[in-house]
Design an enzyme around this catalytic site. Structure first.
Site, PDB file in Angstrom:
ATOM      1  N   GLN A 107      87.357  72.276  34.782  1.00 13.20           N
ATOM      2  CA  GLN A 107      88.342  71.196  34.828  1.00 13.20           C
ATOM      3  C   GLN A 107      88.040  70.172  33.732  1.00 13.20           C
ATOM      4  OE1 GLN A 107      87.817  68.293  37.904  1.00 13.20           O
ATOM      5  NE2 GLN A 107      89.968  68.312  38.402  1.00 13.20           N
ATOM      6  N   SER A 110      87.729  64.432  32.938  1.00 11.31           N
ATOM      7  CA  SER A 110      86.981  63.209  32.631  1.00 11.31           C
ATOM      8  C   SER A 110      86.657  63.103  31.151  1.00 11.31           C
ATOM      9  CB  SER A 110      85.661  63.176  33.404  1.00 11.31           C
ATOM     10  OG  SER A 110      85.879  63.271  34.784  1.00 11.31           O
ATOM     11  N   GLU A 225      93.957  70.934  50.721  1.00 11.34           N
ATOM     12  CA  GLU A 225      92.698  71.364  51.331  1.00 11.34           C
ATOM     13  C   GLU A 225      92.921  72.499  52.327  1.00 11.34           C
ATOM     14  OE1 GLU A 225      88.682  69.597  53.350  1.00 11.34           O
ATOM     15  OE2 GLU A 225      90.502  68.443  53.447  1.00 11.34           O
ATOM     16  N   GLU A 354      83.161  53.866  45.689  1.00 11.58           N
ATOM     17  CA  GLU A 354      83.996  52.651  45.626  1.00 11.58           C
ATOM     18  C   GLU A 354      85.472  53.031  45.585  1.00 11.58           C
ATOM     19  OE1 GLU A 354      81.315  53.206  43.670  1.00 11.58           O
ATOM     20  OE2 GLU A 354      79.981  51.782  44.660  1.00 11.58           O
TER      21      GLU A 354
HETATM   22  C1  LIG Z   1      78.388  66.661  39.978  1.00 11.92           C
HETATM   23  C2  LIG Z   1      79.592  66.203  39.217  1.00 11.92           C
HETATM   24  C3  LIG Z   1      80.478  67.148  38.735  1.00 11.92           C
HETATM   25  C4  LIG Z   1      81.590  66.733  37.985  1.00 11.92           C
HETATM   26  N1  LIG Z   1      82.439  67.690  37.498  1.00 11.92           N
HETATM   27  C5  LIG Z   1      83.504  67.325  36.768  1.00 11.92           C
HETATM   28  C6  LIG Z   1      84.381  68.308  36.206  1.00 11.92           C
HETATM   29  O1  LIG Z   1      84.175  69.507  36.393  1.00 11.92           O
HETATM   30  N2  LIG Z   1      85.413  67.913  35.463  1.00 11.92           N
HETATM   31  C7  LIG Z   1      85.689  66.599  35.238  1.00 11.92           C
HETATM   32  O2  LIG Z   1      86.685  66.309  34.579  1.00 11.92           O
HETATM   33  N3  LIG Z   1      84.872  65.612  35.740  1.00 11.92           N
HETATM   34  C8  LIG Z   1      83.789  65.963  36.495  1.00 11.92           C
HETATM   35  N4  LIG Z   1      82.943  64.998  36.999  1.00 11.92           N
HETATM   36  C9  LIG Z   1      83.169  63.605  36.613  1.00 11.92           C
HETATM   37  C10 LIG Z   1      83.669  62.722  37.744  1.00 11.92           C
HETATM   38  O3  LIG Z   1      85.010  63.007  38.049  1.00 11.92           O
HETATM   39  C11 LIG Z   1      83.486  61.261  37.279  1.00 11.92           C
HETATM   40  O4  LIG Z   1      82.093  61.041  37.154  1.00 11.92           O
HETATM   41  C12 LIG Z   1      84.055  60.300  38.268  1.00 11.92           C
HETATM   42  O5  LIG Z   1      85.468  60.355  38.268  1.00 11.92           O
HETATM   43  C13 LIG Z   1      83.634  58.840  37.954  1.00 11.92           C
HETATM   44  O6  LIG Z   1      83.919  58.520  36.627  1.00 11.92           O
HETATM   45  P1  LIG Z   1      82.798  57.894  35.660  1.00 11.92           P
HETATM   46  O7  LIG Z   1      81.569  58.723  35.768  1.00 11.92           O
HETATM   47  O8  LIG Z   1      83.421  57.717  34.320  1.00 11.92           O
HETATM   48  O9  LIG Z   1      82.459  56.477  36.287  1.00 11.92           O
HETATM   49  P2  LIG Z   1      83.312  55.145  36.145  1.00 11.92           P
HETATM   50  O10 LIG Z   1      84.732  55.418  36.511  1.00 11.92           O
HETATM   51  O11 LIG Z   1      83.049  54.539  34.799  1.00 11.92           O
HETATM   52  O12 LIG Z   1      82.677  54.244  37.260  1.00 11.92           O
HETATM   53  C14 LIG Z   1      81.485  53.453  37.053  1.00 11.92           C
HETATM   54  C15 LIG Z   1      81.276  52.600  38.288  1.00 11.92           C
HETATM   55  O13 LIG Z   1      82.388  51.674  38.443  1.00 11.92           O
HETATM   56  C16 LIG Z   1      82.962  51.802  39.739  1.00 11.92           C
HETATM   57  N5  LIG Z   1      84.426  51.600  39.683  1.00 11.92           N
HETATM   58  C17 LIG Z   1      85.283  52.142  38.782  1.00 11.92           C
HETATM   59  N6  LIG Z   1      86.561  51.756  39.057  1.00 11.92           N
HETATM   60  C18 LIG Z   1      86.503  50.972  40.165  1.00 11.92           C
HETATM   61  C19 LIG Z   1      87.481  50.280  40.934  1.00 11.92           C
HETATM   62  N7  LIG Z   1      88.786  50.332  40.629  1.00 11.92           N
HETATM   63  N8  LIG Z   1      87.066  49.566  42.026  1.00 11.92           N
HETATM   64  C20 LIG Z   1      85.719  49.527  42.342  1.00 11.92           C
HETATM   65  N9  LIG Z   1      84.755  50.154  41.626  1.00 11.92           N
HETATM   66  C21 LIG Z   1      85.135  50.884  40.570  1.00 11.92           C
HETATM   67  C22 LIG Z   1      82.656  53.219  40.158  1.00 11.92           C
HETATM   68  O14 LIG Z   1      82.681  53.371  41.568  1.00 11.92           O
HETATM   69  C23 LIG Z   1      81.251  53.427  39.589  1.00 11.92           C
HETATM   70  O15 LIG Z   1      80.283  52.887  40.447  1.00 11.92           O
HETATM   71  C24 LIG Z   1      81.826  65.364  37.746  1.00 11.92           C
HETATM   72  C25 LIG Z   1      80.924  64.411  38.249  1.00 11.92           C
HETATM   73  C26 LIG Z   1      79.824  64.827  38.976  1.00 11.92           C
HETATM   74  C27 LIG Z   1      78.882  63.790  39.505  1.00 11.92           C
END
Ligand SMILES: Cc1cc2nc3c(=O)[nH]c(=O)nc-3n(C[C@H](O)[C@H](O)[C@H](O)COP(=O)(O)OP(=O)(O)OC[C@H]3O[C@@H](n4cnc5c(N)ncnc54)[C@H](O)[C@@H]3O)c2cc1C
Length: 385
Positions: A107, A110, A225, A354
């Site tokens: 996928q 991100s 789901e 969150e």
């Molecule tokens: C094991 C694993 C597998 C994954 N696999 C995939 C994959 O296959 N394909 C893919 O595309 N992605 C994948 N991801 C990515 C995942 O979807 C993102 O990590 C996730 O959406 C969070 O985005 P970010 O890491 O950019 O964090 P951010 O969005 O930058 O968040 C940083 C912090 O800010 C907080 N925050 C952000 N917005 C808000 C809000 N509106 N209100 C309150 N708090 C907020 C968050 O909770 C977090 O604590 C994977 C992640 C993990 C951990």
């Protein structure tokens, strides 16, 4: 639980048993052909199974110790989207090998600047005759290093508001210009990757649905789901459960430390609450009621529960827990150490803790929107004008 599964003589049960008698060790392609990998999908991919029928098939496969092919992103995300919006040619080409596990999917959603706020994505796809030319970067792409195809969202109209102008593609992972760089996790495992796109030419026939309408598709599978009675392990359905941990402690003669005993009781209670929430969801599905808020509440609780269980397992091991080979009660460790190191990811992937709480606040409690999509402002900013 407010329902009973049909008994031993139910014709749907007998049919699965008959099939299993003819295929005692079924391969992925055989299971896919029978429609037993995703029974709730329409024929010929599934068997149009209603919730009770799904539970019967699960029950029979479990009894026969048959495991389904593993292709979580294909079967969980890509498939339902292609079923909902793909062309007949796309369904014909992709769904069979996806269900049989012969073609693994990833996928490509991100990006470094687009995670929780996914609509902020910057990867561009520009139409050039019969292809789209894609440039940009994705990150955290699980299985990209083994995937044959990826579901990709990219911006096709840079001038449109950010939730519009996004399109959804099927991306062959072996196209020239795609570079997959591995990311090693602190578990030591290699699950996810960075993926770079440098003038990648994706055939226009790989567009799913209409151009610029991909945002709605990116959300389509969330409602898909599969109904399952098993609450599974604490690592997103895999791995051990709190009940396994309690059994281990019991088998080792218990634990004297009162704080550890309290924490054991706590994870046991959490697990029981999660089990009951799951049964509520299944009961609603069996009665034909639309999915309620339980799924969001459940994810918010379950992810943290996983961290509580794995943290407790590590603390139970005491100083021996510094060794990767020692389990909670000193037994040789197969999964607990990996689970402990993986568990911080539980509250990040698939929607952070969150973001889950925002969903519960808005959709369950009816609180105001965190983010005003139309105005492009947070609720607090919108209120200030
Ligand atoms: C094991 C694993 C597998 C994954 N696999 C995939 C994959 O296959 N394909 C893919 O595309 N992605 C994948 N991801 C990515 C995942 O979807 C993102 O990590 C996730 O959406 C969070 O985005 P970010 O890491 O950019 O964090 P951010 O969005 O930058 O968040 C940083 C912090 O800010 C907080 N925050 C952000 N917005 C808000 C809000 N509106 N209100 C309150 N708090 C907020 C968050 O909770 C977090 O604590 C994977 C992640 C993990 C951990």
């Amino acid at each position: 639980m407010d329902f009973e599964l049909p008994g031993e003589d139910d014709p749907r049960r007998l049919e699965v048993r008959r099939w299993l008698a003819e295929h005692p060790r079924p391969s992925g392609p055989q299971l896919a052909e029978a429609g037993f990998v995703a029974p709730h999908w329409p024929r010929p991919w599934g068997v149009d199974a209603d919730p009770v029928h799904q539970l019967i098939i699960d029950d029979e496969l479990r009894r026969a110790d048959v495991r389904r092919p593993v292709n979580p992103i294909g079967i969980g995300w890509a498939g339902p989207t292609i079923l909902a919006a793909g062309s007949e040619a796309q369904k014909e080409r992709y769904l069979g090998p996806m269900l049989s596990g012969q073609e693994v999917w990833c996928q490509l959603f991100s990006e470094p600047g687009a995670g929780s706020d996914l609509a902020n994505l910057a990867t561009r796809a520009v139409r050039d005759g019969e292809v789209y030319v894609v440039n940009g970067q994705k990150i955290w792409t699980s299985f990209a290093h083994v995937a044959r195809f990826g579901i990709l969202i990219a911006r096709t109209d840079a001038d449109a508001p950010k939730h519009q102008g996004v399109s959804y593609f099927i991306c062959p992972m072996d196209l020239p210009g795609i570079e997959v760089r591995r990311i090693i996790e602190m578990t030591g495992a290699h699950l996810f990757n960075e993926v770079f796109f440098d003038d990648v030419r994706i055939p226009a026939e790989n567009l799913v649905g209409e151009e610029n309408r991909g945002w709605a598709l990116a959300k389509v599978t969330l409602a898909n789901e599969r109904v399952s009675l098993s609450s599974g392990g604490v690592l997103w359905g895999d791995g051990p459960t709190a009940f396994d941990l309690v059994d281990l402690v019991r088998g080792a003669g218990g634990v004297a430390d009162p704080l550890l005993r309290q924490r054991l009781a706590r994870v046991y209670i959490e697990a029981e609450i999660l089990r009951l929430i799951r049964l509520r969801t299944v009961t609603a599905a069996v009665r034909g009621h639309p999915p309620g808020p339980e799924a969001s509440v459940r994810k918010a609780l379950a992810d943290e529960h996983g961290q509580h269980v794995m943290g407790l397992a590590k603390d139970l091991a005491g100083t021996a827990g510094m060794l990767t080979t020692a389990g909670p009660m000193g037994e040789p460790d197969g999964v607990w150490n990996y689970g402990f190191l993986f568990s911080p990811a539980l509250t990040v992937g698939g929607g952070t803790a969150e973001v889950q709480r925002n969903i519960v606040a808005e959709r369950v409690l009816g609180l105001p929107h965190d983010f005003d999509v139309e105005a492009g402002k947070t609720w607090a900013e919108a209120r200030r004008g």
